[in-house]
Design an enzyme around this catalytic site. Structure first.
Site, PDB file in Angstrom:
ATOM      1  N   GLY A 124      43.480  46.478  46.022  1.00  0.00           N
ATOM      2  CA  GLY A 124      43.650  45.200  47.151  1.00  0.00           C
ATOM      3  C   GLY A 124      42.635  45.143  47.774  1.00  0.00           C
ATOM      4  NE  ARG A 174      36.636  32.865  48.410  1.00  0.00           N
ATOM      5  CZ  ARG A 174      37.520  33.288  47.497  1.00  0.00           C
ATOM      6  NH1 ARG A 174      38.782  33.129  47.349  1.00  0.00           N
ATOM      7  NH2 ARG A 174      37.003  34.086  46.255  1.00  0.00           N
ATOM      8  CG  ASP A 250      41.154  33.512  37.408  1.00  0.00           C
ATOM      9  OD1 ASP A 250      40.396  33.708  36.272  1.00  0.00           O
ATOM     10  OD2 ASP A 250      40.770  34.480  38.244  1.00  0.00           O
ATOM     11  CG  ASP A 260      36.627  34.755  42.440  1.00  0.00           C
ATOM     12  OD1 ASP A 260      36.092  35.547  43.413  1.00  0.00           O
ATOM     13  OD2 ASP A 260      37.624  35.190  41.844  1.00  0.00           O
TER      14      ASP A 260
HETATM   15  P1  AMP Z   1      38.455  38.320  40.167  1.00  0.00           P
HETATM   16  O1  AMP Z   1      37.680  38.991  39.428  1.00  0.00           O
HETATM   17  O2  AMP Z   1      38.023  38.522  41.711  1.00  0.00           O
HETATM   18  O3  AMP Z   1      38.397  36.957  39.651  1.00  0.00           O
HETATM   19  O4  AMP Z   1      39.889  38.787  39.846  1.00  0.00           O
HETATM   20  C1  AMP Z   1      40.513  38.786  39.003  1.00  0.00           C
HETATM   21  C2  AMP Z   1      42.208  39.298  39.000  1.00  0.00           C
HETATM   22  O5  AMP Z   1      42.105  40.602  39.517  1.00  0.00           O
HETATM   23  C3  AMP Z   1      42.820  38.712  40.576  1.00  0.00           C
HETATM   24  O6  AMP Z   1      44.371  38.335  40.135  1.00  0.00           O
HETATM   25  C4  AMP Z   1      42.341  39.483  41.629  1.00  0.00           C
HETATM   26  O7  AMP Z   1      43.370  39.138  42.712  1.00  0.00           O
HETATM   27  C5  AMP Z   1      42.744  40.786  40.733  1.00  0.00           C
HETATM   28  N1  AMP Z   1      41.899  41.924  41.413  1.00  0.00           N
HETATM   29  C6  AMP Z   1      40.605  42.124  41.300  1.00  0.00           C
HETATM   30  N2  AMP Z   1      40.324  43.121  41.827  1.00  0.00           N
HETATM   31  C7  AMP Z   1      41.344  43.637  42.545  1.00  0.00           C
HETATM   32  C8  AMP Z   1      41.942  44.675  43.600  1.00  0.00           C
HETATM   33  N3  AMP Z   1      40.680  45.868  43.956  1.00  0.00           N
HETATM   34  N4  AMP Z   1      42.826  44.784  43.903  1.00  0.00           N
HETATM   35  C9  AMP Z   1      43.916  44.126  43.712  1.00  0.00           C
HETATM   36  N5  AMP Z   1      43.791  42.813  42.847  1.00  0.00           N
HETATM   37  C10 AMP Z   1      42.529  42.691  42.208  1.00  0.00           C
HETATM   38 MG    MG Z   2      39.207  35.007  40.371  1.00  0.00          MG
END
Ligand code: AMP
Ligand code: MG
Length: 487
Positions: A124, A174, A250, A260
């Site tokens: 998280g 953000r 996403d 993002d």
């Molecule tokens: P992103 O690469 O930031 O677009 O994230 C892709 C997915 O992974 C999303 O659902 C994020 O919320 C989740 N995610 C990425 N890193 C973490 C993390 N450290 N803890 C929890 N969820 C994560």
């Molecule tokens: Mg994302």
């Protein structure tokens, strides 16, 4: 200006109900400290130019912000071409929506605020490095005049998290026009909740494209709007040489906003295959793929809207993507070259230019600034010899425009940046931050990129920005630099 205690929260998303999110407060953090604050992002929600006492506690999530109703959004999406049913805000929280003095609504979102129900076992948190990268990237795109989420601040926290190695953690605050992604629609579509796709679409139209509400065919026109905004956004990325790096569904919003920031990058030596994401071994999201991927992602959005808008109408709409993109892109290139007559000669000339830039790996940013100086301030000799006949033809097209060279230069310099966020500049700022706990370079880059088109002597003096140093080409060892998703 009102202090943040008086932020005018008017939360709309929460009305959609619990199918759409998990309500959750941010996890408390230890000793939050400021890395950088962007006053121009703060201005959007009525915050003062400098942060006030209490800012760190409130925006790190240690203390609640009055009126905020934090929630983690549900979404899924296609990642690198495959459907992932389990995404959602795993580490992000929408604190709430702030209505500013101009009656514009801004989402205030924390990234790295602790694990939510969507965290899938991850921690998280976000790394300090990735938060700084997102902060600089979003403020730089905004400075380039490209729609982007904004970064209000990076707040460091005294917590070590584990990625490829132990890393410092941080929270990114953000500020964004919208957090509804293509993946938000996919989530309800693939879990067979057509009523919720409809509610989400109505919500999206009502709150983000309200002028379409009374259209008899509003779902179709909504799709057309998202398609148009997406095509326009990607045409701007292409024009400036920005590569997003992770164009999963996403990471695409219904307002056509850059969203993002992970392993993004700016083109230095021109290479159509440039991919800033080291995990993207098949180069799915390379520079030249971005327009096509926009189309692919829009197809995925369209699939979710079939029950509402009908398959045939959506197919009609999607056909418009390519011509729309081409039109936007031609206009962008016309502006970059200082030309307004965009005929077949122009297209031919542009195509040859790209071939030349590619063959010679010329610096994409510098090329247009140099060209703006040609012929009166910079002679042919400043260009490689095999470009000379191209330059002659370019001048012929310039002559058709009947504007003076000075006028053309002025127009070109307004759209072609002198400064871009080159990988070595980011790396230098990261090194100073991580090794020395010195964040001044982050501030310097953020300020420089607020207006990358011209020199601002007073500002440069105040922030100790050396014009020559920051406009230098990317050093050899940093050319085509890649970053990993987790860094
Ligand atoms: P992103 O690469 O930031 O677009 O994230 C892709 C997915 O992974 C999303 O659902 C994020 O919320 C989740 N995610 C990425 N890193 C973490 C993390 N450290 N803890 C929890 N969820 C994560
Ligand atoms: Mg994302």
């Amino acid at each position: 200006m009102p202090p943040f205690q008086e932020l005018n929260f008017k939360n709309r998303f929460i009305d959609l109900g619990p199918d759409f999110f998990q309500e959750k407060q941010p996890d408390p953090v230890t000793d939050p400290y400021l890395v950088d604050y962007s006053p121009s992002a703060g201005k959007l929600i009525g915050l003062p130019l400098e942060i006030e006492t209490g800012f760190l506690e409130k925006f790190s999530g240690n203390q609640p912000l009055e009126g905020a109703q934090p929630l983690a959004m549900a979404y899924s999406g296609h990642q690198f071409g495959s459907y992932n049913p389990r995404l959602g805000d795993g580490r992000g929280l929408l604190l709430g929506e702030v209505l500013n003095k101009e009656n514009k609504s801004w989402d205030v979102h924390l990234k790295g605020a602790g694990p939510t129900r969507f965290a899938r076992g991850f921690d998280g948190r976000a790394t300090l490095k990735s938060s700084i990268r997102e902060h600089l990237g979003s403020e730089a795109l905004n400075g380039l005049g490209i729609p982007s989420t904004r970064s209000l601040a990076v707040i460091g926290i005294k917590e070590i998290i584990y990625r490829e190695k132990p890393e410092l953690a941080a929270i990114l605050v953000r500020v964004a026009d919208c957090h509804i992604r293509f993946g938000s629609f996919e989530f309800f579509h693939y879990t067979n909740q057509p009523k919720n796709v409809e509610r989400l679409t109505d919500f999206a139209i009502q709150n983000y494209h309200n002028d379409l509400w009374n259209e008899p065919d509003r779902y179709r026109i909504f799709f057309r709007r998202v398609l148009t905004l997406t095509a326009r956004l990607i045409s701007k990325w292409q024009a400036v040489g920005f590569v997003h790096g992770v164009m999963n569904t996403d990471n695409m919003t219904i307002t056509g906003t850059t969203f993002d920031y992970g392993p993004y990058g700016f083109m230095d030596g021109f290479n159509v295959n440039y991919t800033p994401n080291s995990s993207d071994v098949h180069r799915r999201y390379s520079f030249q793929q971005q327009p096509e991927i926009g189309f692919w992602n829009l197809n995925k959005l369209a699939e979710t809207l079939v029950p509402l808008a009908g398959s045939e109408s959506l197919q009609e709409e999607i056909k418009q993507y390519q011509p729309l993109f081409n039109g936007f892109y031609r206009e962008e290139m016309g502006r970059k070259l200082g030309l307004s007559i965009l005929d077949a000669d122009f297209s031919q000339l542009t195509q040859e230019m790209f071939q030349f830039l590619f063959d010679h790996k010329l610096d994409y940013t510098h090329f247009f600034r140099l060209l703006a100086n040609f012929p009166e301030r910079t002679g042919k000799s400043q260009f490689p010899p095999d470009l000379h006949s191209w330059l002659d033809r370019y001048l012929k097209l310039c002559e058709r425009e009947s504007i003076s060279h000075d006028e053309r230069k002025k127009k070109m310099d307004e759209v072609n940046p002198k400064y871009i966020l080159r990988s070595h500049l980011i790396q230098h700022a990261l090194d100073r931050a991580i090794k020395d706990f010195d964040f001044s370079e982050i501030t310097r880059l953020r300020v420089l990129m607020e207006n990358p088109f011209e020199d601002r002597p007073d500002v440069f003096k105040k922030y100790d920005i050396n014009e020559e140093l920051y406009s230098q080409e990317t050093p050899q060892e940093f050319l085509g630099r890649q970053t990993s998703c987790s860094a």
